[in-house]
Design a protein around this motif. Structure first.
Motif, PDB file in Angstrom:
ATOM      1  N   GLN A   1      -3.229  10.091   3.157  1.00  0.00           N
ATOM      2  CA  GLN A   1      -3.684  10.946   2.071  1.00  0.00           C
ATOM      3  C   GLN A   1      -3.270  10.368   0.728  1.00  0.00           C
ATOM      4  O   GLN A   1      -2.141   9.929   0.557  1.00  0.00           O
ATOM      5  CB  GLN A   1      -3.096  12.345   2.224  1.00  0.00           C
ATOM      6  N   ALA A   2      -4.190  10.373  -0.203  1.00  0.00           N
ATOM      7  CA  ALA A   2      -3.920   9.950  -1.579  1.00  0.00           C
ATOM      8  C   ALA A   2      -3.967  11.177  -2.479  1.00  0.00           C
ATOM      9  O   ALA A   2      -4.649  12.158  -2.173  1.00  0.00           O
ATOM     10  CB  ALA A   2      -4.963   8.926  -2.028  1.00  0.00           C
ATOM     11  N   GLN A   3      -3.249  11.122  -3.588  1.00  0.00           N
ATOM     12  CA  GLN A   3      -3.181  12.259  -4.500  1.00  0.00           C
ATOM     13  C   GLN A   3      -4.393  12.374  -5.418  1.00  0.00           C
ATOM     14  O   GLN A   3      -4.672  13.445  -5.944  1.00  0.00           O
ATOM     15  CB  GLN A   3      -1.910  12.172  -5.347  1.00  0.00           C
ATOM     16  N   ASP A   4      -5.105  11.269  -5.609  1.00  0.00           N
ATOM     17  CA  ASP A   4      -6.278  11.292  -6.478  1.00  0.00           C
ATOM     18  C   ASP A   4      -7.107  10.031  -6.241  1.00  0.00           C
ATOM     19  O   ASP A   4      -6.718   9.152  -5.469  1.00  0.00           O
ATOM     20  CB  ASP A   4      -5.883  11.429  -7.953  1.00  0.00           C
TER      21      ASP A   4
ATOM     22  N   VAL B   1       0.825  -1.214   0.000  1.00  0.00           N
ATOM     23  CA  VAL B   1       0.000   0.000   0.000  1.00  0.00           C
ATOM     24  C   VAL B   1       0.858   1.263   0.000  1.00  0.00           C
ATOM     25  O   VAL B   1       0.490   2.252  -0.624  1.00  0.00           O
ATOM     26  CB  VAL B   1      -1.041   0.019   1.145  1.00  0.00           C
ATOM     27  N   PHE B   2       2.015   1.250   0.661  1.00  0.00           N
ATOM     28  CA  PHE B   2       2.865   2.441   0.654  1.00  0.00           C
ATOM     29  C   PHE B   2       3.505   2.674  -0.706  1.00  0.00           C
ATOM     30  O   PHE B   2       3.725   3.818  -1.094  1.00  0.00           O
ATOM     31  CB  PHE B   2       3.930   2.361   1.743  1.00  0.00           C
ATOM     32  N   GLU B   3       3.791   1.606  -1.450  1.00  0.00           N
ATOM     33  CA  GLU B   3       4.319   1.791  -2.795  1.00  0.00           C
ATOM     34  C   GLU B   3       3.301   2.537  -3.659  1.00  0.00           C
ATOM     35  O   GLU B   3       3.638   3.469  -4.376  1.00  0.00           O
ATOM     36  CB  GLU B   3       4.680   0.454  -3.424  1.00  0.00           C
ATOM     37  N   VAL B   4       2.040   2.120  -3.575  1.00  0.00           N
ATOM     38  CA  VAL B   4       0.979   2.778  -4.339  1.00  0.00           C
ATOM     39  C   VAL B   4       0.814   4.235  -3.899  1.00  0.00           C
ATOM     40  O   VAL B   4       0.575   5.119  -4.715  1.00  0.00           O
ATOM     41  CB  VAL B   4      -0.352   2.010  -4.174  1.00  0.00           C
TER      42      VAL B   4
ATOM     43  N   ALA C   1      -7.691   7.583  -8.316  1.00  0.00           N
ATOM     44  CA  ALA C   1      -7.022   6.395  -8.850  1.00  0.00           C
ATOM     45  C   ALA C   1      -6.064   5.806  -7.815  1.00  0.00           C
ATOM     46  O   ALA C   1      -5.925   4.579  -7.712  1.00  0.00           O
ATOM     47  CB  ALA C   1      -6.277   6.735 -10.140  1.00  0.00           C
ATOM     48  N   MET C   2      -5.429   6.651  -7.030  1.00  0.00           N
ATOM     49  CA  MET C   2      -4.517   6.166  -5.997  1.00  0.00           C
ATOM     50  C   MET C   2      -5.294   5.452  -4.891  1.00  0.00           C
ATOM     51  O   MET C   2      -4.841   4.440  -4.364  1.00  0.00           O
ATOM     52  CB  MET C   2      -3.697   7.322  -5.424  1.00  0.00           C
ATOM     53  N   VAL C   3      -6.470   5.949  -4.547  1.00  0.00           N
ATOM     54  CA  VAL C   3      -7.324   5.272  -3.557  1.00  0.00           C
ATOM     55  C   VAL C   3      -7.726   3.898  -4.091  1.00  0.00           C
ATOM     56  O   VAL C   3      -7.658   2.900  -3.368  1.00  0.00           O
ATOM     57  CB  VAL C   3      -8.572   6.124  -3.227  1.00  0.00           C
ATOM     58  N   ASP C   4      -8.141   3.844  -5.347  1.00  0.00           N
ATOM     59  CA  ASP C   4      -8.531   2.573  -5.961  1.00  0.00           C
ATOM     60  C   ASP C   4      -7.369   1.572  -5.949  1.00  0.00           C
ATOM     61  O   ASP C   4      -7.545   0.400  -5.605  1.00  0.00           O
ATOM     62  CB  ASP C   4      -9.001   2.785  -7.403  1.00  0.00           C
ATOM     63  N   ALA C   5      -6.175   2.039  -6.321  1.00  0.00           N
ATOM     64  CA  ALA C   5      -5.001   1.166  -6.358  1.00  0.00           C
ATOM     65  C   ALA C   5      -4.620   0.696  -4.956  1.00  0.00           C
ATOM     66  O   ALA C   5      -4.240  -0.467  -4.766  1.00  0.00           O
ATOM     67  CB  ALA C   5      -3.827   1.896  -7.014  1.00  0.00           C
ATOM     68  N   PHE C   6      -4.714   1.574  -3.969  1.00  0.00           N
ATOM     69  CA  PHE C   6      -4.457   1.221  -2.566  1.00  0.00           C
ATOM     70  C   PHE C   6      -5.327   0.035  -2.161  1.00  0.00           C
ATOM     71  O   PHE C   6      -4.847  -0.936  -1.589  1.00  0.00           O
ATOM     72  CB  PHE C   6      -4.755   2.441  -1.684  1.00  0.00           C
TER      73      PHE C   6
ATOM     74  N   PRO D   1      -3.166  -6.986   8.655  1.00  0.00           N
ATOM     75  CA  PRO D   1      -3.143  -8.328   9.262  1.00  0.00           C
ATOM     76  C   PRO D   1      -3.442  -8.366  10.761  1.00  0.00           C
ATOM     77  O   PRO D   1      -3.806  -9.418  11.281  1.00  0.00           O
ATOM     78  CB  PRO D   1      -1.719  -8.817   8.962  1.00  0.00           C
ATOM     79  N   ASP D   2      -3.346  -7.234  11.469  1.00  0.00           N
ATOM     80  CA  ASP D   2      -3.673  -7.199  12.897  1.00  0.00           C
ATOM     81  C   ASP D   2      -5.040  -6.590  13.175  1.00  0.00           C
ATOM     82  O   ASP D   2      -5.398  -6.357  14.328  1.00  0.00           O
ATOM     83  CB  ASP D   2      -2.590  -6.438  13.662  1.00  0.00           C
ATOM     84  N   GLY D   3      -5.814  -6.308  12.129  1.00  0.00           N
ATOM     85  CA  GLY D   3      -7.161  -5.777  12.321  1.00  0.00           C
ATOM     86  C   GLY D   3      -7.243  -4.274  12.432  1.00  0.00           C
ATOM     87  O   GLY D   3      -8.310  -3.725  12.723  1.00  0.00           O
ATOM     88  N   ASN D   4      -6.136  -3.550  12.184  1.00  0.00           N
ATOM     89  CA  ASN D   4      -6.186  -2.092  12.182  1.00  0.00           C
ATOM     90  C   ASN D   4      -6.924  -1.624  10.930  1.00  0.00           C
ATOM     91  O   ASN D   4      -6.740  -2.174   9.847  1.00  0.00           O
ATOM     92  CB  ASN D   4      -4.766  -1.511  12.202  1.00  0.00           C
ATOM     93  N   ASN D   5      -7.766  -0.617  11.089  1.00  0.00           N
ATOM     94  CA  ASN D   5      -8.548  -0.070   9.987  1.00  0.00           C
ATOM     95  C   ASN D   5      -7.687   0.972   9.263  1.00  0.00           C
ATOM     96  O   ASN D   5      -7.425   2.046   9.787  1.00  0.00           O
ATOM     97  CB  ASN D   5      -9.825   0.573  10.537  1.00  0.00           C
ATOM     98  N   ILE D   6      -7.232   0.646   8.058  1.00  0.00           N
ATOM     99  CA  ILE D   6      -6.324   1.495   7.303  1.00  0.00           C
ATOM    100  C   ILE D   6      -7.085   2.094   6.121  1.00  0.00           C
ATOM    101  O   ILE D   6      -7.692   1.377   5.339  1.00  0.00           O
ATOM    102  CB  ILE D   6      -5.099   0.686   6.818  1.00  0.00           C
ATOM    103  N   GLU D   7      -7.023   3.399   6.016  1.00  0.00           N
ATOM    104  CA  GLU D   7      -7.790   4.144   5.013  1.00  0.00           C
ATOM    105  C   GLU D   7      -6.856   4.916   4.100  1.00  0.00           C
ATOM    106  O   GLU D   7      -5.832   5.425   4.535  1.00  0.00           O
ATOM    107  CB  GLU D   7      -8.714   5.122   5.744  1.00  0.00           C
ATOM    108  N   ALA D   8      -7.226   5.015   2.840  1.00  0.00           N
ATOM    109  CA  ALA D   8      -6.617   5.972   1.917  1.00  0.00           C
ATOM    110  C   ALA D   8      -7.736   6.917   1.509  1.00  0.00           C
ATOM    111  O   ALA D   8      -8.837   6.475   1.179  1.00  0.00           O
ATOM    112  CB  ALA D   8      -6.031   5.284   0.699  1.00  0.00           C
TER     113      ALA D   8
END
Length: 144
Positions: A76-79, A32-35, A81-86, A118-125
């Motif tokens: 934060q995502a730049q657009d 996800v960080f690469e995206v 498309a980045m959210v979708d890719a994340f 993998p630990d159940g943390n809610n990760i958002e872009a």
């Protein structure tokens, strides 16, 4: 020691997540960080970090033997498309869907996707819509 460069000016100085399986967690966050265009800051036997996020095992010195529990982190995502890719790469890298990409009612233009790591943390872009930034970030350099 080499010069350390940090970016400041945001609300959070840093966050630590203490995880059960560092390898599984690393696969998820690497993807996800690469995206999101966020480079790895560093790593060791029982930790790694990216920007202000420090991720370690419970046996790291800073963790004091305790897991952190469930958190919600939004990047934060730049657009859109980045959210979708994340969302796509996060699911493929061991994350669990917790909200497909789409607009949310938080404010007009709020476009986000949610994954459980993998630990159940809610990760958002999130992409907040078109806007102009005064600066990408503030850089502070520490020389020792």
């Amino acid at each position: 020691m080499e010069t350390q460069s940090l970016h400041r000016g945001r609300l959070i100085d840093h966050i630590q997540l203490v995880v059960r399986d560092l390898d599984a967690t690393r696969r998820f966050y690497d993807a996800v960080f690469e995206v999101l265009g966020l480079p790895l800051g560093g790593e060791g036997d029982n930790y790694f970090w990216v920007d202000e996020l420090f991720i370690s095992t419970a046996d790291s010195e800073a963790a004091a033997g305790k897991l952190t529990g469930r958190h919600h982190l939004a990047f934060q995502a730049q657009d859109r498309a980045m959210v979708d890719a994340f969302h796509k790469v996060g699911c493929a890298a061991g994350g669990t869907d917790n909200g497909a990409p789409g607009e949310r009612p938080y404010h007009p233009g709020y476009y986000a996707a949610f994954l459980l790591d993998p630990d159940g943390n809610n990760i958002e872009a999130v992409f907040h819509g078109e806007a102009e930034r005064s600066a990408k970030s503030v850089e502070i350099r520490f020389e020792q």
